[in-house]
Design an enzyme around this catalytic site. Structure first.
Site, PDB file in Angstrom:
ATOM      1  CD  GLU A  16      -2.937  -0.950  -0.002  1.00  0.00           C
ATOM      2  OE1 GLU A  16      -3.510   0.139  -0.185  1.00  0.00           O
ATOM      3  OE2 GLU A  16      -3.076  -1.928  -0.766  1.00  0.00           O
ATOM      4  CB  SER A  40     -42.064 -36.747 -14.740  1.00  0.00           C
ATOM      5  OG  SER A  40     -42.580 -36.798 -16.065  1.00  0.00           O
TER       6      SER A  40
END
Length: 658
Positions: A116, A382
């Site tokens: 960072e 089904s």
């Protein structure tokens, strides 16, 4: 006297003008244009300076209040646990206790600074070198590829500003960064940053992140874990180990490389950390569980209100069953030869009392948060025939009764069998296992469509079912969740089992605010019908269309379902102490490559039941007491009446392909 001619030299001198009147010395006056230009330029710069100063003053006046910098404003959070007390997820602003930088290992802060802000301790809030480097890279690329914000600037933005990309916001960010640097020491700024930054998964701050992903405090993190958390800061969702463990590990390796390049760790430490497996806490390592969390989170606050602060929600989920479900879905759907053109899948598994043990709402939660297990209404085909036959048995028929498997015509409608094949007279047991459309329609007409619809609603089908000629073939849409609930009576001894996911809700102090009530044990199927349906459902798996759903060493019963043009494929059934429903298909309702319920869904069902934890209940039925999710202050809803038949709205059935 004659004059002699003048010499050339004399002639030259003679031709010079003689002395005349005195002339004033000629002087050039300086041009006034240059002075005016200079004054204009100075005036313009002064005006620009004054304008800039005014603009900066206006920006400064709009700076947010910094008086509450130290206090962490927390929104109430929800912590979700499975039925064995294992953490699944957190929702809301989950802040851990404030970390103290002196208590953290050096490699925790070094990892953050390596990715960072490498020059954090040497700049004054703005890194001119880093800003120039980022600007040059962006110019070369023609777009924004690098950011030059320092850790102090990021803290200023996270604390006080929005994420909008404007010059005004950037200037305010720089001003606030200068203010932070003048007000706090570098260690204090770093500590503030670590306690405020977002690590994904609802975790704000290093302590919450350590708990969320590793089940430990930040001071207990090892080097590899610290690198993984630091890697999350760039894109918490993208690099989350919950969403993609391989990508998270690769990102952690990049952080370790940067730490070694900047001299923060030795090469030996880098190699050792990279070789050490990173173990994410088990509660956080099931990304598909977020579908389930989405489902229960919307009800949690509604059940107890929003004024109780942080809450602990104890759910019915089983993280081991959840992982088995996710692995089963991915194992089949990731193989094109097995998925057969189906791009999506859903799975719901319930205990016999209706408590949800596993829920997969799609193949990838990070790609699509749409929960197909709960929200997708699709034709069951089904798989709906289980209710047709149950109603027939209630009316007095038996599995050994014979009906003709031949073409049938009702007015202008004539349903067809799969592949248009008919086998003549057969028992209802065989007709069910072969998923004969013609026989299903015959017995629905014989026993009454209204009776079929009422039985389905009694079992747990909540979606409207039109009482028309095609009802027996499952053409009216349902969700996988309600299908699972409706199939539960076939497994638990004939009891209604509404699906629920919240067992209890309590405060952090242990005050119970909500608890699921015991059900009244409503019987929805008599013992005779239950025995007959068990015969049929187990025959489907032993020798019928659901053979691929079989599980070694377990009694398995179920029914396949496939809709018109192979758009939807289902398997609904039970094994051991679990009921599960699987659906596969495409979100856009497009055709698959002839995928049937006996294909991908049956395979997923078998894989799930093979991997799910067992509790020793490998036979059925069970008549154990049931639990349902019922608010402590609310009554059970009354089922809506089944609509009457509308001949005009009769739905032409598709082919039942199972």
């Amino acid at each position: 006297m004659a004059r002699r001619p003048a010499t050339p030299l004399e002639a030259t001198r003679t031709n010079r003008p003689g002395p005349g009147p005195a002339r004033k010395a000629s002087r050039r006056r300086p041009s006034r244009g240059g002075g005016r230009l200079w004054r204009f330029v100075v005036s313009v710069f002064l005006l620009i300076g004054l304008g800039m100063a005014g603009w900066l003053v206006s920006i400064a006046r709009d700076l947010p209040d910094t008086s509450g910098l130290i206090e962490v404003e927390r929104a109430p959070s929800l912590a979700f646990y499975d039925h064995e007390g294992r953490l699944i997820a957190r929702r809301g602003s989950a802040h851990g206790r404030l970390a103290v930088i002196e208590e953290l290992p050096d490699y925790v802060t070094d990892a953050v600074m390596a990715v960072e802000d490498r020059r954090f301790y040497s700049h004054f809030g703005v890194d001119l070198i880093g800003t120039a480097r980022a600007l040059l890279a962006n110019i070369r690329a023609g777009r924004v590829v690098q950011g030059g914000s320092t850790l102090t600037q990021q803290l200023a933005k996270n604390l006080f500003l929005t994420s909008e990309r404007t010059v005004r916001r950037k200037v305010q960010e720089v001003m606030l960064a200068f203010w932070l640097e003048s007000r706090f020491t570098k260690d204090e700024i770093l500590e503030l940053y670590l306690n405020r930054v977002y690590f994904g998964g609802g975790a704000w701050g290093i302590e919450a992140a350590a708990t969320r992903y590793f089940g430990k405090t930040a001071s207990e993190l090892n080097l590899g874990e610290a690198a993984l958390l630091a890697g999350l800061l760039k894109a918490p969702s993208r690099y989350s180990p919950v969403n993609d463990a391989q990508r998270a590990a690769a990102r952690a390796t990049v952080v370790l490389d940067l730490m070694a390049q900047t001299g923060r760790i030795t090469e030996q430490e880098r190699i050792a950390a990279a070789a050490t497996p990173i173990r994410v806490s088990r509660g956080a390592s099931s990304p598909g569980a977020q579908y389930f969390i989405d489902w229960v989170a919307q009800d949690a606050r509604a059940l107890v209100g929003s004024h109780h602060g942080d809450l602990i929600v104890r759910t019915t989920l089983d993280v081991h069953a959840q992982r088995a479900a996710e692995l089963a879905v991915s194992g089949i759907m990731d193989d094109p030869d097995l998925a057969l053109g189906a791009g999506e899948a859903a799975l719901v598994a319930l205990a016999h009392d209706g408590s949800v043990r596993a829920m997969v709402g799609g193949r990838n939660y990070t790609t699509s948060q749409f929960n197909r297990a709960v929200l997708a209404h699709r034709q069951p085909g089904s798989a709906f025939k289980a209710f047709v036959y149950a109603s027939a048995f209630e009316a007095g028929l038996t599995p050994d009764d014979i009906r003709d498997d031949a073409q049938i015509r009702l007015g202008d409608w004539s349903p067809q069998n799969y592949n248009d094949e008919y086998r003549g007279p057969m028992s209802l047991r065989e007709a069910f296992s072969r998923s004969s459309n013609s026989v299903a329609v015959r017995i629905a007409e014989e026993t009454g469509r209204g009776h079929v619809a009422r039985l389905a609603a009694r079992f747990g089908i909540e979606s409207p079912q039109r009482v028309d000629r095609s009802l027996a073939l499952g053409v009216h849409e349902v969700t996988p969740l309600e299908m699972a609930s409706a199939y539960a009576p076939f497994a638990n001894g004939g009891y209604r089992a509404p699906a629920y996911g919240i067992a209890s809700i309590e405060t952090r102090d242990g005050e119970v605010l909500y608890a699921a009530r015991p059900a009244d044990g409503e019987v929805v199927m008599d013992a005779r019908t239950l025995g007959q349906m068990s015969d049929l459902l187990q025959t489907v798996v032993r020798s019928g269309t659901g053979r691929r759903a079989a599980v070694a060493g377990m009694i398995v019963g179920g029914k396949t379902g496939t809709t018109n043009d192979f758009r939807d494929a289902w398997f609904a059934g039970y094994a051991g102490d679990l009921v599960a429903v699987v659906w596969t298909g495409n979100d856009d309702n497009s055709q698959t490559r002839r995928a049937t319920g006996g294909g991908p869904p049956a395979r997923i069902f078998s894989a799930f039941m093979s991997g799910a934890p067992r509790s020793g209940l490998d036979a059925h039925p069970s008549s154990m007491p049931l639990q349902v999710a019922e608010p402590l202050t609310e009554a059970q809803p009354v089922a809506e009446p089944v609509p009457a038949e509308d001949p005009i709205a009769a739905f032409l059935a598709g082919l039942g392909r199972d």
